[in-house]
Design an enzyme around this catalytic site. Structure first.
Site, PDB file in Angstrom:
ATOM      1  N   LYS A   1       7.919  20.758  -4.217  1.00 21.93           N
ATOM      2  CA  LYS A   1       8.932  20.162  -4.997  1.00 21.93           C
ATOM      3  C   LYS A   1       8.025  19.314  -6.689  1.00 21.93           C
ATOM      4  O   LYS A   1       7.458  18.031  -5.908  1.00 21.93           O
ATOM      5  CB  LYS A   1       9.661  19.778  -4.506  1.00 21.93           C
ATOM      6  CG  LYS A   1      10.926  18.738  -5.640  1.00 21.93           C
ATOM      7  CD  LYS A   1      11.809  18.318  -4.867  1.00 21.93           C
ATOM      8  CE  LYS A   1      11.697  16.754  -4.838  1.00 21.93           C
ATOM      9  NZ  LYS A   1      12.053  16.214  -6.692  1.00 21.93           N
TER      10      LYS A   1
ATOM     11  N   GLU B   1      -0.449   9.441   0.611  1.00 19.33           N
ATOM     12  CA  GLU B   1      -0.708   9.110  -1.497  1.00 19.33           C
ATOM     13  C   GLU B   1       0.014   7.795  -1.538  1.00 19.33           C
ATOM     14  O   GLU B   1       1.166   9.004  -2.239  1.00 19.33           O
ATOM     15  CB  GLU B   1      -1.862   9.900  -1.300  1.00 19.33           C
ATOM     16  CG  GLU B   1      -3.061   9.978  -2.538  1.00 19.33           C
ATOM     17  CD  GLU B   1      -2.694   9.522  -3.460  1.00 19.33           C
ATOM     18  OE1 GLU B   1      -2.313   7.881  -3.382  1.00 19.33           O
ATOM     19  OE2 GLU B   1      -3.115  10.354  -4.166  1.00 19.33           O
TER      20      GLU B   1
ATOM     21  N   CYS C   1      -2.099   5.727  -9.161  1.00 18.93           N
ATOM     22  CA  CYS C   1      -2.493   5.002  -8.032  1.00 18.93           C
ATOM     23  C   CYS C   1      -3.237   4.445  -8.187  1.00 18.93           C
ATOM     24  O   CYS C   1      -3.713   3.144  -7.183  1.00 18.93           O
ATOM     25  CB  CYS C   1      -2.418   6.348  -6.709  1.00 18.93           C
ATOM     26  SG  CYS C   1      -2.893   7.426  -7.284  1.00 18.93           S
TER      27      CYS C   1
ATOM     28  N   GLU D   1       2.316  -3.666  -7.346  1.00 18.74           N
ATOM     29  CA  GLU D   1       2.094  -2.366  -8.374  1.00 18.74           C
ATOM     30  C   GLU D   1       2.660  -1.810  -9.173  1.00 18.74           C
ATOM     31  O   GLU D   1       4.384  -1.897  -8.755  1.00 18.74           O
ATOM     32  CB  GLU D   1       2.528  -1.221  -7.272  1.00 18.74           C
ATOM     33  CG  GLU D   1       1.835   0.084  -8.288  1.00 18.74           C
ATOM     34  CD  GLU D   1       2.061   1.198  -7.192  1.00 18.74           C
ATOM     35  OE1 GLU D   1       2.087   1.686  -6.674  1.00 18.74           O
ATOM     36  OE2 GLU D   1       0.666   2.174  -7.537  1.00 18.74           O
TER      37      GLU D   1
HETATM   38  P1  NDP Z   1       8.414   8.050  -6.031  1.00 19.09           P
HETATM   39  O1  NDP Z   1       8.247   7.829  -4.944  1.00 19.09           O
HETATM   40  O2  NDP Z   1      10.475   7.484  -5.698  1.00 19.09           O
HETATM   41  O3  NDP Z   1       9.050   9.621  -6.063  1.00 19.09           O
HETATM   42  C1  NDP Z   1       7.850  10.012  -5.670  1.00 19.09           C
HETATM   43  C2  NDP Z   1       8.520  11.519  -5.546  1.00 19.09           C
HETATM   44  O4  NDP Z   1       9.456  11.943  -4.738  1.00 19.09           O
HETATM   45  C3  NDP Z   1       8.841  12.434  -6.981  1.00 19.09           C
HETATM   46  O5  NDP Z   1       9.415  14.018  -6.992  1.00 19.09           O
HETATM   47  C4  NDP Z   1      10.489  12.001  -6.920  1.00 19.09           C
HETATM   48  O6  NDP Z   1      11.963  12.624  -6.170  1.00 19.09           O
HETATM   49  C5  NDP Z   1      10.498  12.160  -4.815  1.00 19.09           C
HETATM   50  N1  NDP Z   1      11.338  11.887  -4.323  1.00 19.09           N
HETATM   51  C6  NDP Z   1      12.438  10.370  -3.736  1.00 19.09           C
HETATM   52  N2  NDP Z   1      12.650  10.311  -2.822  1.00 19.09           N
HETATM   53  C7  NDP Z   1      12.573  10.742  -1.941  1.00 19.09           C
HETATM   54  C8  NDP Z   1      12.758  11.208  -0.588  1.00 19.09           C
HETATM   55  N3  NDP Z   1      13.565  10.401  -0.080  1.00 19.09           N
HETATM   56  N4  NDP Z   1      12.337  12.470  -0.237  1.00 19.09           N
HETATM   57  C9  NDP Z   1      11.289  13.168  -0.341  1.00 19.09           C
HETATM   58  N5  NDP Z   1      11.564  12.853  -1.783  1.00 19.09           N
HETATM   59  C10 NDP Z   1      11.976  11.884  -2.162  1.00 19.09           C
HETATM   60  O7  NDP Z   1       8.449   7.330  -7.312  1.00 19.09           O
HETATM   61  P2  NDP Z   1       8.899   7.447  -8.229  1.00 19.09           P
HETATM   62  O8  NDP Z   1       8.287   8.234  -8.928  1.00 19.09           O
HETATM   63  O9  NDP Z   1      10.585   6.831  -8.159  1.00 19.09           O
HETATM   64  O10 NDP Z   1       8.013   6.114  -9.271  1.00 19.09           O
HETATM   65  C11 NDP Z   1       8.438   4.566  -8.859  1.00 19.09           C
HETATM   66  C12 NDP Z   1       6.908   3.991  -7.996  1.00 19.09           C
HETATM   67  O11 NDP Z   1       6.409   4.326  -7.206  1.00 19.09           O
HETATM   68  C13 NDP Z   1       6.436   3.735  -9.631  1.00 19.09           C
HETATM   69  O12 NDP Z   1       6.805   2.687  -9.919  1.00 19.09           O
HETATM   70  C14 NDP Z   1       5.089   3.699  -8.514  1.00 19.09           C
HETATM   71  O13 NDP Z   1       4.812   2.411  -8.437  1.00 19.09           O
HETATM   72  C15 NDP Z   1       5.137   4.514  -7.384  1.00 19.09           C
HETATM   73  N6  NDP Z   1       4.256   5.809  -7.630  1.00 19.09           N
HETATM   74  C16 NDP Z   1       3.047   6.207  -7.042  1.00 19.09           C
HETATM   75  C17 NDP Z   1       2.429   6.569  -7.182  1.00 19.09           C
HETATM   76  C18 NDP Z   1       1.484   7.618  -6.653  1.00 19.09           C
HETATM   77  O14 NDP Z   1       1.079   8.553  -7.397  1.00 19.09           O
HETATM   78  N7  NDP Z   1       0.732   6.272  -5.572  1.00 19.09           N
HETATM   79  C19 NDP Z   1       2.913   8.321  -8.004  1.00 19.09           C
HETATM   80  C20 NDP Z   1       4.681   7.818  -8.872  1.00 19.09           C
HETATM   81  C21 NDP Z   1       5.082   6.557  -8.355  1.00 19.09           C
HETATM   82  P3  NDP Z   1      12.894  11.556  -7.884  1.00 19.09           P
HETATM   83  O15 NDP Z   1      11.980  11.438  -8.975  1.00 19.09           O
HETATM   84  O16 NDP Z   1      13.841  12.705  -8.218  1.00 19.09           O
HETATM   85  O17 NDP Z   1      12.898  10.371  -7.278  1.00 19.09           O
END
Ligand code: NDP
Length: 497
Positions: A181, A256, A290, A391
């Site tokens: 996904k 991660e 990240c 972050e």
């Molecule tokens: P999230 O952790 O919310 O989302 C990452 C992925 O998980 C997306 O595909 C999201 O879909 C999905 N997701 C959301 N909720 C659930 C759930 N309950 N169960 C399973 N999957 C889920 O990150 P965001 O995209 O909202 O970003 C928010 C913050 O996260 C950023 O500002 C940043 O700080 C951090 N981040 C860190 C990353 C890294 O590489 N470590 C990568 C991305 C974000 P959906 O978008 O529909 O919520």
């Protein structure tokens, strides 16, 4: 039969067939640099996830993939690498339009994606078990690594295809089947990977792709009784929810997650190299990384000189149209992310950090008026400031002064995260001493590059658990089975029966 994916309205890939979402709903996917529409994306439902899991489960249970000779599996994974390489230009542009990153960055990622598939194609034939010392006389014991089962791979929006590859390539190499996904805002390259997988000859149901909301579909993937493992990249907050939900079915989980990684610059560093590396460490991918080095710890003896050069050279970074090969800082991927960056910049000012440059959105012309751009930003901060601890995930760095090695290590480790760190110093004893003292999954010394196939990547502390990109990652997509054989002449008869 395999139908081609549509160009403007995307479909789901389930059981090697492209299909609309149950109910036929779609949502709009936009280009963050222009605000213009890119595609209508199929909005999958839980019913679609069920179909995808059934397809992946069936593909796993038939054993067609899991029991295939590892060398044959390796060839298909390698073929995927070749097809990605052939289409690198087209995939890079697709990523740029969906995500907003500069084309130069996207091209670099495509090279790394090819390397990742090639690495795991090689690993497929080397996922060895062990021959064990005989546990008793007359016994032969060995272990085999068997594919773990159906993997739910959940990927964020900052490196859409790269982070999908970090999961898909080792899972395929180990013999697992997958429900992938992508993030709702950046699904296009994952779908293109689906097309490539079919062309490479992946058997039916081995890779399934569903697009739609994480809170709903992602949550259902994590809870689904038909899935054996979750490979998740995203925020620490969501990662905790994923781990809790996965516990109900005791799924294997790799996480991660977020970071607040330090660049530590000692007074014996090559200042020019450290300035260049520290700039790249935070402003690469507009800080939506990240492992972004979002804390810059600088020795007091070189502080003014270093910060002066850092500021001067930051002004020369080229922020602009992501499709321009000269651009170094592109768009912010989502409006919510712009708001988060704005909130933290305002917070920085209100908690007394000194803004050195940036701190405001960038307004561009030439068709980018509606684009999401934020200027490279730096604050001089105290370690206690929230902008130096939390972050932000944008082009914002907090610079903190330290007086000696012990304080630098203490500051670097005073953080709930532990993903990556860079140490800048010419003293070989110091860099190794500091590297060993940092509570961090990766430590780079005198270089901003630290992510390569073959080098395990992952977090200490609340940056997650498990490792991606390493050979050891193969183990995280396998189960160990112990096989014991009695080869003695007299029967084993402990009861004397
Ligand atoms: P999230 O952790 O919310 O989302 C990452 C992925 O998980 C997306 O595909 C999201 O879909 C999905 N997701 C959301 N909720 C659930 C759930 N309950 N169960 C399973 N999957 C889920 O990150 P965001 O995209 O909202 O970003 C928010 C913050 O996260 C950023 O500002 C940043 O700080 C951090 N981040 C860190 C990353 C890294 O590489 N470590 C990568 C991305 C974000 P959906 O978008 O529909 O919520």
């Amino acid at each position: 039969m395999t139908a081609a994916a549509q160009t403007n309205t995307t479909q789901l890939l389930i059981g090697n067939r492209w299909s609309d979402a149950a109910g036929g709903a779609t949502y709009a996917d936009a280009n963050p640099a222009t605000g213009g529409p890119l595609a209508g994306v199929a909005e999958a439902t839980r019913e679609d996830v069920d179909r995808a899991v059934r397809a992946a489960r069936a593909a796993f249970e038939t054993g067609k993939w899991a029991s295939m000779a590892a060398s044959r599996r390796a060839k298909i994974v390698y073929r995927m690498a070749q097809l990605i390489a052939e289409r690198a230009g087209e995939l890079a542009l697709m990523e740029v339009r969906d995500n907003g990153k500069p084309i130069a960055t996207a091209k670099g990622e495509l090279g790394a994606i090819v390397d990742c598939f090639e690495f795991y194609a090689g690993a497929a034939t080397k996922n060895y078990g062990d021959t064990l010392p005989a546990p008793m006389p007359g016994y032969v014991a060995y272990t085999v690594r068997e594919p773990l089962g159906v993997v739910g791979a959940i990927v964020p929006w900052n490196f859409p295809l790269l982070l999908a590859s970090w999961k898909v390539a080792p899972a395929l190499a180990a013999g697992c089947t997958i429900v992938l996904k992508p993030a709702p805002s950046t699904p296009l390259t994952a779908l293109a990977l689906g097309k490539i997988a079919l062309e490479a000859g992946l058997p039916e149901g081995v890779l399934n792709i569903v697009t739609g909301s994480g809170a709903d579909l992602g949550q259902w993937i994590v809870e689904h009784p038909g899935i054996d493992k979750i490979a998740f990249t995203g925020s620490t907050a969501t990662g905790k929810r994923v781990a809790a939900a996965a516990a109900a079915t005791l799924k294997r989980v790799t996480l991660e997650l977020g970071g607040k990684s330090p660049s530590i610059v000692f007074d014996d560093a090559e200042i020019d190299a450290a300035v260049a590396g520290a700039l790249y460490g935070i402003f690469y991918n507009a800080g939506q990384t990240c492992e972004a080095r979002s804390r810059l710890l600088v020795h007091e003896g070189i502080y003014d000189r270093f910060v002066g050069a850092f500021k001067e050279r930051a002004q020369r970074l080229r922020l602009g149209n992501p499709e321009d090969p000269a651009t170094q800082i592109g768009a912010i991927t989502m409006p919510e992310q712009m708001e988060k960056i704005r909130m933290y910049c305002e917070l920085g000012e209100s908690e007394g950090a000194k803004r050195l440059f940036g701190g405001v959105p960038a307004h561009l012309g030439d068709g980018l008026e509606r684009g999401l751009f934020w200027n490279a930003t730096a604050f001089e901060a105290l370690p206690s400031h929230r902008i130096a601890r939390e972050e932000i995930f944008g082009p914002v760095v907090s610079i903190v002064r330290f007086k000696d090695e012990a304080e630098a290590i203490a500051l670097a480790n005073d953080c709930e995260y532990g993903l990556s760190a860079t140490v800048w110093s010419q003293n070989v004893g110091r860099v190794n001493r500091v590297a060993r003292s940092l509570r961090s999954g990766t430590v780079a010394i005198n270089t901003p590059y630290a992510v390569f196939p073959g080098v395990p990547f992952g977090g200490f502390k609340q940056s997650g658990y498990g490792r991606e990109l390493g050979f050891e990652t193969m183990r995280l997509y396998s189960e160990t089975k112990s096989v014991l054989t009695y080869i003695g002449v007299k029967p084993v008869d402990p009861f004397g029966a």
